[in-house]
Write a protein that holds these residues in place. Structure first.
Motif, short mmCIF file in Angstrom:
data_model
loop_
_atom_site.label_atom_id
_atom_site.label_comp_id
_atom_site.label_asym_id
_atom_site.label_seq_id
_atom_site.Cartn_x
_atom_site.Cartn_y
_atom_site.Cartn_z
N LEU A 143 7.21 10.11 -1.08
CA LEU A 143 7.18 11.53 -1.39
C LEU A 143 8.50 12.20 -1.03
N GLN A 144 9.02 11.91 0.17
CA GLN A 144 10.30 12.49 0.58
C GLN A 144 11.43 12.00 -0.33
N ARG A 145 11.40 10.72 -0.70
CA ARG A 145 12.43 10.19 -1.59
C ARG A 145 12.39 10.93 -2.94
N HIS A 186 2.62 13.00 -15.06
CA HIS A 186 2.06 11.67 -14.77
C HIS A 186 3.10 10.76 -14.12
N LYS A 187 4.33 10.82 -14.59
CA LYS A 187 5.39 9.98 -14.05
C LYS A 187 5.65 10.30 -12.58
N SER A 188 5.59 11.58 -12.24
CA SER A 188 5.81 11.99 -10.85
C SER A 188 4.73 11.42 -9.94
N TRP A 189 3.48 11.48 -10.40
CA TRP A 189 2.38 10.90 -9.61
C TRP A 189 2.61 9.41 -9.39
N GLU A 190 3.07 8.71 -10.43
CA GLU A 190 3.31 7.28 -10.31
C GLU A 190 4.40 7.00 -9.27
N GLU A 191 5.44 7.83 -9.26
CA GLU A 191 6.56 7.58 -8.36
C GLU A 191 6.20 7.79 -6.90
N ILE A 192 5.33 8.75 -6.61
CA ILE A 192 5.00 9.01 -5.20
C ILE A 192 3.81 8.17 -4.72
N SER A 193 3.17 7.43 -5.65
CA SER A 193 1.98 6.65 -5.28
C SER A 193 2.32 5.27 -4.75
N GLY A 194 3.54 4.80 -4.96
CA GLY A 194 3.92 3.48 -4.49
C GLY A 194 4.10 3.43 -2.98
N LEU A 195 3.94 2.24 -2.41
CA LEU A 195 4.19 2.06 -0.98
C LEU A 195 5.69 2.10 -0.71
N TYR A 196 6.06 2.77 0.37
CA TYR A 196 7.49 2.96 0.66
C TYR A 196 8.05 1.75 1.41
N THR A 197 9.23 1.31 0.99
CA THR A 197 9.96 0.27 1.71
C THR A 197 11.27 0.86 2.21
N LEU A 234 -11.29 -4.26 3.78
CA LEU A 234 -10.41 -4.21 2.62
C LEU A 234 -10.80 -3.07 1.68
N PHE A 235 -12.10 -2.84 1.53
CA PHE A 235 -12.58 -1.80 0.62
C PHE A 235 -12.14 -0.41 1.07
N PHE A 236 -12.13 -0.17 2.38
CA PHE A 236 -11.77 1.15 2.90
C PHE A 236 -10.29 1.26 3.27
N SER A 237 -9.49 0.28 2.85
CA SER A 237 -8.05 0.33 3.12
C SER A 237 -7.35 1.14 2.02
N SER A 238 -6.88 2.32 2.37
CA SER A 238 -6.18 3.16 1.39
C SER A 238 -4.86 2.51 0.94
N ARG A 239 -4.22 1.76 1.83
CA ARG A 239 -2.97 1.09 1.46
C ARG A 239 -3.21 0.04 0.38
N LEU A 240 -4.34 -0.68 0.46
CA LEU A 240 -4.65 -1.68 -0.55
C LEU A 240 -4.84 -1.03 -1.91
N TRP A 241 -5.62 0.04 -1.97
CA TRP A 241 -5.87 0.68 -3.26
C TRP A 241 -4.62 1.39 -3.77
N ARG A 242 -3.80 1.88 -2.87
CA ARG A 242 -2.55 2.50 -3.30
C ARG A 242 -1.63 1.47 -3.96
N LEU A 243 -1.69 0.25 -3.47
CA LEU A 243 -0.87 -0.82 -4.02
C LEU A 243 -1.49 -1.43 -5.28
N TYR A 244 -2.83 -1.49 -5.30
CA TYR A 244 -3.52 -2.24 -6.35
C TYR A 244 -3.82 -1.38 -7.58
N THR A 245 -4.07 -0.09 -7.41
CA THR A 245 -4.48 0.77 -8.52
C THR A 245 -3.41 0.80 -9.61
N GLY A 246 -3.80 0.43 -10.82
CA GLY A 246 -2.90 0.46 -11.96
C GLY A 246 -2.02 -0.76 -12.11
N CYS A 247 -2.19 -1.78 -11.24
CA CYS A 247 -1.27 -2.93 -11.30
C CYS A 247 -1.53 -3.81 -12.51
#
Length: 310
Positions: free
Chosen positions: A282-284, A260-271, A68-81
């Motif tokens: 990022l493409q979106r 800062h807003k741009s970084w926030e928008e591309i940092s979320g997990l894509y659905t 879990l600690f080395f899961s980049s997807r977890l930290w991408r989802l959790y950081t700033g929540c």
């Protein structure tokens, strides 16, 4: 040269399989080291169960935490929540968020399951743990049709200090290891069937065809590779520009940088959505026509009592 590129391409395509194989070898090696170097069953009714269970489940728990600690997807989802709880469930898609968490947790469980399988197939930890149980059902199972001495010496069977005959001790050891290996194969079968059913369910519910899904996975891998390379080069240019401005004592040259807003928008997990032909956040973002290019008017890093928090 062409042959080398073909071999390299093959290994790149099979890197997940190679990674899991390497993880399995490390797990087997780690289990052997634990068994031969650090594990010494106390052969005591009061300590056997806790000691054996600690060696059986302890490393599995540590591997789960590391996964879990080395899961980049977890930290991408959790950081700033904590400041923005909606990051956990973008667009209010709670079911999609739950699937992502299950996917992250399942990926982190690969190494712990490997450890349990290897440890149970070897049987050393299990025989120590089970021999310390005082439960009548367990004792009756192993000492059925045997003398009272079997009940008294059951906890000492994993060691050479048992007063049982060598044949009786070997018989009990074989029973312990047989049960341990049966449990190990049960874990392997359950994990394999669970993985197969999970993959079948995921592919069955996929909103895209198999070939498009394959392309999507390949694109995500390439985007991650290029992102790491590009950000390293861009950070190097920014650091060089800032240092040059500092040492030459002049205003820095203009340097384009996402706000800062741009970084926030591309940092979320894509659905994925059928209404959009995108493959990542990022493409979106880059294909939007209403992007906000306004630079930040304040530092991104917070300041507390005049001290910059890193």
């Amino acid at each position: 040269m062409d042959n080398f590129q073909t071999v390299l391409r093959f290994f790149m395509n099979q890197k997940a399989t190679i990674g899991y194989s390497f993880m399995a070898l490390l797990t087997i090696g780690g289990e052997r080291v634990f068994s031969m170097v650090s594990f010494q069953c106390p052969c005591n009714h009061d300590q056997n169960f806790a000691y054996g269970l600690t060696f059986l489940l302890g490393p599995a728990a540590v591997l789960l935490v590391l996964g879990l600690f080395f899961s980049s997807r977890l930290w991408r989802l959790y950081t700033g929540c904590c400041l923005n709880p909606m990051k956990l469930c973008p667009r209010g898609n709670c079911s999609g968020c739950l699937r992502v968490f299950m996917s992250i947790f399942t990926g982190a469980c690969v190494a712990p399951v490997m450890w349990l399988c290897v440890a149970l197939l070897n049987g050393t930890f299990y025989e120590c743990a089970v021999s310390g149980l005082d439960d009548n059902l367990v004792v009756d199972l192993f000492c059925k049709n045997k003398t009272l001495k079997c009940r008294e010496e059951l906890a000492r069977v994993p060691c050479d200090r048992s007063r049982l005959t060598s044949d009786e001790r070997m018989e009990l050891l074989l029973m312990f290891r047989a049960q341990s290996q049966i449990l190990g194969w049960c874990v392997i079968i359950i994990a394999a069937m669970g993985g197969l059913l999970g993959t079948c369910c995921t592919n069955c519910r996929s909103k895209v065809s198999f070939l498009q899904l394959t392309f999507w996975k390949r694109y995500v891998e390439k985007e991650k590779e290029h992102f790491e390379t590009f950000t390293a080069e861009y950070a190097d240019k920014l650091a060089e520009r800032n240092l040059q401005s500092f040492f030459e004592n002049k205003d820095p040259a203009p340097f384009p940088f996402p706000n800062h807003k741009s970084w926030e928008e591309i940092s979320g997990l894509y659905t994925f959505s059928k209404s959009e032909q995108y493959y990542s956040t990022l493409q979106r973002y880059v294909e939007r026509t209403d992007r906000d290019f306004t630079p930040e008017k304040r530092p991104v890093l917070d300041l507390e009592h005049g001290i910059e928090l890193h």
